[in-house]
Design an enzyme around this catalytic site. Structure first.
Site, mmCIF file in Angstrom:
data_model
loop_
_atom_site.group_PDB
_atom_site.id
_atom_site.type_symbol
_atom_site.label_atom_id
_atom_site.label_comp_id
_atom_site.label_asym_id
_atom_site.label_seq_id
_atom_site.Cartn_x
_atom_site.Cartn_y
_atom_site.Cartn_z
ATOM 1 N N GLU A 149 4.123 34.785 15.662
ATOM 2 C CA GLU A 149 4.181 36.153 16.206
ATOM 3 C C GLU A 149 4.995 36.254 17.491
ATOM 4 O O GLU A 149 5.438 37.325 17.864
ATOM 5 C CB GLU A 149 2.771 36.701 16.427
ATOM 6 N N ILE A 155 -3.345 46.390 47.162
ATOM 7 C CA ILE A 155 -3.092 45.418 48.231
ATOM 8 C C ILE A 155 -2.236 44.263 47.703
ATOM 9 O O ILE A 155 -1.296 43.810 48.346
ATOM 10 C CB ILE A 155 -4.435 44.881 48.777
ATOM 11 N N MET A 157 -5.833 28.896 10.895
ATOM 12 C CA MET A 157 -5.549 27.777 10.003
ATOM 13 C C MET A 157 -6.677 26.744 10.081
ATOM 14 O O MET A 157 -7.122 26.207 9.062
ATOM 15 C CB MET A 157 -4.226 27.100 10.379
ATOM 16 N N PRO A 174 -0.148 64.113 41.580
ATOM 17 C CA PRO A 174 -0.286 62.646 41.637
ATOM 18 C C PRO A 174 1.070 61.942 41.764
ATOM 19 O O PRO A 174 1.191 60.941 42.481
ATOM 20 C CB PRO A 174 -0.966 62.301 40.306
ATOM 21 N N CYS A 183 -3.062 29.574 13.813
ATOM 22 C CA CYS A 183 -3.666 28.645 14.773
ATOM 23 C C CYS A 183 -5.147 28.451 14.462
ATOM 24 O O CYS A 183 -5.480 27.749 13.512
ATOM 25 C CB CYS A 183 -3.408 29.130 16.204
ATOM 26 N N HIS A 221 2.419 29.649 16.339
ATOM 27 C CA HIS A 221 2.290 31.103 16.518
ATOM 28 C C HIS A 221 3.613 31.814 16.192
ATOM 29 O O HIS A 221 4.404 32.069 17.086
ATOM 30 C CB HIS A 221 1.900 31.421 17.962
#
Ligand code: GLN
Length: 541
Positions: free
Chosen positions: A510, A149, A385, A190, A382, A508
């Protein structure tokens, strides 16, 4: 004018639509096109920032501080398209904007409705990105599964793009599943049903990506083509790749996905193709060494919770011509007096990632202490640390009750605490320190060697900071404060003294790492882990 590609998903969730969309983006970039990527999330949350990582995986943070869906991280790893606040659209944002306009009286007395007001807002947000200078193709991934929906207004807006922009400028890619029933036969039903569902709302897909365990055979492709009205050449096998997700763009190129899209959109080749991906994939096939990395976190049960960190570790592996094996520990499980030496016996390094809340904190502190005392390479990100700071204060400053006020609001020694300006903030959404910020690095530190620069920029997402009241004491006790904000008011990175490689960062890294441009922090961490492995091996020999 930009061309538009919409990527929808059918049958069920979790088929890898984000990676498939990112792969198509990379294919088009390899053909010289300037692309933009947008993720639509049909939930009512304004952004992913308030969602638990267990609900929706990692929260990916953009340069401009938006807290978004993890698929934006996939886009950033696979393409060089800029990813900012505008590249993430949610139902919450759309309704918030429309309701704000309504309250301002900007609809001049009209009844405000899903069509056209919500769909207009959705289209305007997509076009705002597509109309950025020089954009050739805008790829829009519609989250959720066709039939939900929640996604109906977005699919209706996508359908209207054909009307507004002309069929030749809009392409629909539909990702479906071709399951193999238990006696081994792949089934197309499907897929037929989900395409029918799309067609009922006025969208005829141009290209089908069929997730399957192996290549689809010709007969099955012909059958799917017949039932779905998609040309047979455009019925693509999105089969399970064996080694790495970075193989997916190459598997698509092998089936001419780029050429088919260009033909359908009337795009002429813009430049020579880059073959960087080949190097990445060859790396995974040829790497000789393996670094085993312990991840001590609190959401390890769901791979997606730390996806950017895991990918960055793989990128660090690429930089070292090594494979990376992840060994996941729920930090809480380390709190029962377990023998850490045997738990970490086969691990070459320990990483403590970001996180929120009290659960599992003491287990992380034990892991950090183990790494520091046993000279195991450690990367703290973060929260990881902040854990180092708490552990160091308890072990080396004699502050047995040191803690962060996040975990113990009345802590006697709040070595990690809120800044004055954060204390009175009660709302959760978007109120952290978010987005890019500069860090000044200390010459001669491990982190300075990794980045090879004095000033770096990385992204943030946190509320608590190392308390300046304890900074001098920690430094006097030997802890190296290796990175500060430009005004020197906040600690950005720390390092253990007399340790092969123990680095913690408040930011961060990453979020910016890519397979072809690994984060230097992760590369150096893996280098240290491989060196530790060699040392252990030579001691054992
Ligand atoms: N919970 C900590 C803070 O808010 C760390 C956040 C994180 O690791 N992203 O400061």
């Amino acid at each position: 004018m930009s061309k538009y590609i919409f990527v929808t998903g059918g049958v069920c969730s979790g088929l890898g639509k984000g990676v498939a969309s990112a792969s198509i983006g990379s294919l088009l970039e390899n053909r010289g096109f300037n692309i933009r990527m947008i993720k639509i999330d049909p939930y009512i949350n304004v952004d992913a920032g308030t969602m638990s990582p267990y609900q929706h995986g990692e929260v990916y943070v953009t340069e401009d501080g938006a807290e978004t869906d993890l698929d934006l991280g996939n886009y950033s790893r696979f393409t060089s398209s800029p990813i900012n606040r505008d590249n993430s659209i949610t139902t919450g944002q759309v309704y918030q904007a429309v309701i704000t306009k309504e309250r301002e009286g900007r609809f001049l007395g009209r009844t405000v409705q899903v069509i056209p007001h919500i769909t207009d807002e959705i289209k305007a947000r997509i076009i705002r990105v597509g109309e950025q200078p020089g954009v050739d193709v805008t790829l829009v991934e519609v989250g959720g599964t066709v039939g939900d929906i929640e996604s109906i207004p977005f699919l209706e807006a996508a359908r209207q793009f054909i009307h507004d922009m002309g069929k030749e400028n809009v392409l629909f890619v539909h990702l479906t599943l071709v399951p193999q029933v238990y006696w081994g036969e792949p089934k197309s039903k499907p897929t037929q049903h989900s395409v029918r569902e799309l067609r009922e709302i006025g969208i005829q897909p141009d290209l089908l990506l069929c997730r399957s365990s192996g290549m689809l055979d010709e007969d099955l492709r012909r059958k799917i083509s017949l039932f779905t009205n998609v040309e047979k050449e455009a019925v693509i096998s999105a089969y399970d790749v064996r080694t790495t997700i970075y193989d997916i763009p190459l598997s698509f190129v092998g089936q001419n996905v780029d050429a088919i899209i260009m033909k359908k959109l009337g795009l002429a080749d813009k430049g020579p193709s880059r073959d960087g991906w080949k190097q990445v994939v060859e790396h995974f096939a040829n790497a000789k060494r393996t670094a085993r990395i312990a991840i001590v976190g609190k959401y390890t049960g769901l791979h997606d919770s730390y996806i950017s960190i895991f990918e960055s570790l793989f990128h660090g592996g690429i930089a070292n011509r090594a494979r990376v094996q992840l060994v996941k520990f729920e930090s809480e499980d380390l709190e029962d007096g377990r023998d850490l030496a045997s738990a970490f016996a086969d691990c070459d390094g320990i990483l403590v990632p970001g996180g929120f809340g009290l659960r599992g904190i003491e287990g992380m502190i034990l892991a950090a202490r183990y790494a520091r005392e046993n000279k195991v390479p450690y990367l703290g990100i973060c929260l990881g640390m902040q854990i180092m700071v708490i552990e160091y204060s308890r072990s080396c400053l004699g502050l047995k009750d040191a803690n962060s006020t996040e975990f113990e609001p009345e802590a006697k020694n709040p070595v990690v605490s809120l800044l004055e300006e954060q204390v009175d903030i009660t709302a959760y959404g978007g109120t952290m320190r978010l987005g890019k910020g500069d860090t000044h690095l200390k010459a001669g530190s491990r982190i300075h060697a990794a980045y090879g620069a004095q000033v770096i920029s990385e992204r943030h997402r946190h509320r608590y900071e190392v308390s300046n009241q304890y900074r001098k004491g920690l430094e006097d006790a030997g802890l190296i404060v290796s990175g500060l904000t430009p005004d020197s008011t906040l600690v950005e990175s720390i390092e253990w003294p007399d340790h092969p490689w123990g680095v913690g960062v408040q930011f961060h890294p990453e979020f910016k790492s890519k397979p072809l441009a690994p984060s230097p922090l992760f590369s150096h961490f893996i280098t240290a882990c491989l060196a530790a492995q060699e040392k252990t091996a030579s001691l054992r020999a």
